[in-house]
Design an enzyme around this catalytic site. Sequence first.
Site, short mmCIF file in Angstrom:
data_model
loop_
_atom_site.label_atom_id
_atom_site.label_comp_id
_atom_site.label_asym_id
_atom_site.label_seq_id
_atom_site.Cartn_x
_atom_site.Cartn_y
_atom_site.Cartn_z
N ARG A 37 -3.03 -6.37 -0.93
CA ARG A 37 -2.11 -5.25 -0.85
C ARG A 37 -2.31 -4.35 -2.06
O ARG A 37 -2.15 -4.78 -3.19
CB ARG A 37 -0.66 -5.75 -0.80
CG ARG A 37 0.38 -4.65 -0.66
CD ARG A 37 1.79 -5.24 -0.62
NE ARG A 37 2.79 -4.25 -0.29
CZ ARG A 37 3.37 -3.44 -1.18
NH1 ARG A 37 3.03 -3.52 -2.46
NH2 ARG A 37 4.27 -2.56 -0.80
N SER A 106 6.74 -8.10 8.94
CA SER A 106 7.91 -8.28 8.09
C SER A 106 9.16 -7.97 8.90
O SER A 106 9.23 -6.95 9.59
CB SER A 106 7.86 -7.34 6.88
OG SER A 106 6.80 -7.70 6.02
N LYS A 135 8.22 -6.23 -5.83
CA LYS A 135 8.00 -5.13 -4.90
C LYS A 135 9.19 -4.17 -5.05
O LYS A 135 10.33 -4.53 -4.76
CB LYS A 135 7.90 -5.67 -3.47
CG LYS A 135 7.44 -4.68 -2.44
CD LYS A 135 7.12 -5.41 -1.13
CE LYS A 135 6.61 -4.44 -0.06
NZ LYS A 135 7.69 -3.67 0.55
#
Length: 213
Positions: A37, A106, A135
Amino acid sequence: MAYDLYVITNEKIGLGRSHTELAELSLLGGADCIQLRDKEISGSALYRTASLIRSLTEDANALFIMNDDLDIALASGADGVHLGQNDLPVQEARKMVPGDFIIGVSVGSVEEAIRAERAGADYLALSPTFSTTSKDDAGDGHGLVTLGEIASATRLPVIAIGGITRYNLRSVIAAGAKGVAVISAVIGERDVTRAATELKALILAAKRDETNV
């Protein structure tokens, strides 16, 4: 498909080490899945990194999942892609990929979990399970009750992500998680391989305990 220890690379949290180095060190510690990511690097750099990690995961007999970017996932030969609620819809992604391609999603509620399953997802990630600083846009943690409800409402494996540590992973396994996804708990440590090894052992022990209950 094993999702016991699912490691998401992050160069900022990884103490200056590259995605590739973090992936390699995590795999040496027994990571079952690596997710790449990175929202900041160019598409060409992301593709090169993804291709390197794909090679590492193949050698380790582990999974490689690309976050968000389906084009990079397909071009690099990744095992799958992980999509958020605001990304390409699962049913559209499913039309574009091989039959054995993994699509993770998610979710934050039972309703989102059921929709994702019906649309063709292969696994779900409750994000975030606990509040996390790894995050920026993760939001508040959904908690163990929601995790248990999702695990009971769907046949898909559910992964807990967000705020997972060695001290709370047993509780998420007991609530129904099939694995845990981590950033800081592994790649934020100076000895990534040792952190992964220790966390993997704790996960497997927690699963054995649940099986024996």
